[in-house]
Motif scaffolding. Sequence first.
Motif, PDB file in Angstrom:
ATOM      1  N   SER A  42       0.825  -1.205   0.000  1.00 23.96           N
ATOM      2  CA  SER A  42       0.000   0.000   0.000  1.00 23.96           C
ATOM      3  C   SER A  42       0.863   1.261   0.000  1.00 23.96           C
ATOM      4  N   LEU A  43       1.854   1.305   0.881  1.00 22.40           N
ATOM      5  CA  LEU A  43       2.706   2.492   0.955  1.00 22.40           C
ATOM      6  C   LEU A  43       3.543   2.668  -0.304  1.00 22.40           C
ATOM      7  N   THR A  44       4.003   1.561  -0.875  1.00 21.95           N
ATOM      8  CA  THR A  44       4.782   1.638  -2.115  1.00 21.95           C
ATOM      9  C   THR A  44       3.931   2.172  -3.260  1.00 21.95           C
ATOM     10  N   ARG A  59       1.216   4.008  -3.019  1.00 22.58           N
ATOM     11  CA  ARG A  59       0.892   5.424  -2.762  1.00 22.58           C
ATOM     12  C   ARG A  59       2.050   6.320  -3.184  1.00 22.58           C
ATOM     13  N   ALA A  60       3.275   5.906  -2.864  1.00 21.86           N
ATOM     14  CA  ALA A  60       4.449   6.709  -3.226  1.00 21.86           C
ATOM     15  C   ALA A  60       4.650   6.733  -4.741  1.00 21.86           C
ATOM     16  N   LEU A  75       0.018   9.792  -4.335  1.00 21.42           N
ATOM     17  CA  LEU A  75      -1.283  10.018  -3.703  1.00 21.42           C
ATOM     18  C   LEU A  75      -1.192  10.677  -2.344  1.00 21.42           C
ATOM     19  N   THR A 124       0.661  11.686   1.486  1.00 18.62           N
ATOM     20  CA  THR A 124       1.090  10.891   2.622  1.00 18.62           C
ATOM     21  C   THR A 124      -0.066  10.628   3.562  1.00 18.62           C
ATOM     22  N   LEU A 125       0.161   9.729   4.486  1.00 19.82           N
ATOM     23  CA  LEU A 125      -0.847   9.426   5.493  1.00 19.82           C
ATOM     24  C   LEU A 125      -0.833  10.535   6.460  1.00 19.82           C
TER      25      LEU A 125
END
Length: 67
Positions: free
Chosen positions: A55-57, A59-60, A64, A66-67
């Motif tokens: 998910s974090l990969t 998003r980066a 999109l 940051t959290l």
Amino acid sequence: MEDFFKNVSRYPRYLISFTLGIFFNAVQPLVPLLQRPATAIALVGAVVAGFAFLSLTLRAMLGLGTL
């Protein structure tokens, strides 16, 4: 033409059975690990960590925010 549509209507059923077969064969070796609490916790933690990493990969990569 009727045979063509009859043949095409079989593809969704094939896709579902193919996907379920892959899922079943991927999960089947992991089932014995869930019988002991220590390995079950480790397995669940690894799955959660894998989803978080993915998910974090994504998003980066997609930008999109940051959290």
